[in-house]
Design a protein around this motif. Sequence first.
Motif, mmCIF file in Angstrom:
data_model
loop_
_atom_site.group_PDB
_atom_site.id
_atom_site.type_symbol
_atom_site.label_atom_id
_atom_site.label_comp_id
_atom_site.label_asym_id
_atom_site.label_seq_id
_atom_site.Cartn_x
_atom_site.Cartn_y
_atom_site.Cartn_z
ATOM 1 N N LYS A 1 71.058 25.025 17.483
ATOM 2 C CA LYS A 1 70.832 23.470 17.342
ATOM 3 C C LYS A 1 70.253 22.335 18.271
ATOM 4 C CE LYS A 1 73.919 23.855 12.991
ATOM 5 N NZ LYS A 1 74.986 22.725 12.217
ATOM 6 N N SER A 2 71.060 22.610 19.615
ATOM 7 C CA SER A 2 70.788 21.821 20.672
ATOM 8 C C SER A 2 69.055 21.612 21.072
ATOM 9 C CB SER A 2 71.150 22.153 21.567
ATOM 10 O OG SER A 2 71.425 20.900 22.742
ATOM 11 N N ASN B 1 67.526 20.549 17.678
ATOM 12 C CA ASN B 1 67.234 18.334 18.752
ATOM 13 C C ASN B 1 66.158 18.363 19.415
ATOM 14 O OD1 ASN B 1 68.405 16.683 20.236
ATOM 15 N ND2 ASN B 1 68.777 16.228 17.999
ATOM 16 N N ASP C 1 63.335 16.707 16.916
ATOM 17 C CA ASP C 1 64.179 15.586 17.282
ATOM 18 C C ASP C 1 64.466 15.554 15.450
ATOM 19 O OD1 ASP C 1 62.811 14.838 19.265
ATOM 20 O OD2 ASP C 1 60.665 13.601 18.296
ATOM 21 N N ALA D 1 67.854 15.597 13.702
ATOM 22 C CA ALA D 1 69.485 15.910 14.073
ATOM 23 C C ALA D 1 70.254 16.814 13.804
ATOM 24 C CB ALA D 1 69.916 14.729 13.232
ATOM 25 N N VAL D 2 71.520 17.112 14.550
ATOM 26 C CA VAL D 2 71.918 19.215 14.275
ATOM 27 C C VAL D 2 72.534 18.952 12.760
ATOM 28 C CG1 VAL D 2 72.062 19.688 16.841
ATOM 29 C CG2 VAL D 2 73.442 18.067 15.981
#
Length: 204
Positions: free
Chosen positions: A128-129, A132, A136, A138-139
């Motif tokens: 997820k990081s 992101n 761009d 959002a997690v």
Amino acid sequence: MKAQESHISVALVRDLAHYPHEVWDLRLGQLDMFTEEVIEELDRIAWAEGNEYPNYSAISAKTGKFNWGASSSFSEILMELSTNAGGAVVGGAVILCIKSTYEKLISRARGDVWKSMPSVEEAVGIGKSRLNRHYDVAVEKLTLIRTDVDAEAQCYEFEFTHEDGRKFKAIVGAIKGIPSCTRVSAEGANVMPRPAPEPPDSGN
């Protein structure tokens, strides 16, 4: 500068106005190379297909140092590589060159960021990081819909859906023996354009 923490990414893009089709993301600790040396290694990837001219590419680098209780230095290097230079789609030669370049870089690192395969929960957070960072998104708007674990290859493969309907994939441990290498991608050929930059304040 030789950074204590290095974050290196190779993004395969249609052009610089769109988000990448996929990104190979690597984190290393104590890399025994100057930033300029890393850029030279990445430059070779653009020539991987053996054509008369290299694939279009752009490399940016950011370095810095923290002195907040403890001293630490970092570097962030991003290579954006065209996937359709000369009308050709980037193929296996480029992927193999990315892998061999990353293997060379990790051989020059005195310590990997992760010594062993992370847990499933940790790997989901890593995936997820990276999504992101490179897309761009959002997690908290990503929902995990599929998990595959390959213990032999020491990797996790995840599929996420975004609340707007887009789907993404993340492979944590994308190169065997390198758990800190993550491959993220957007599903489908129609990758979204990046937001237009804010116009300068003509101001006040």
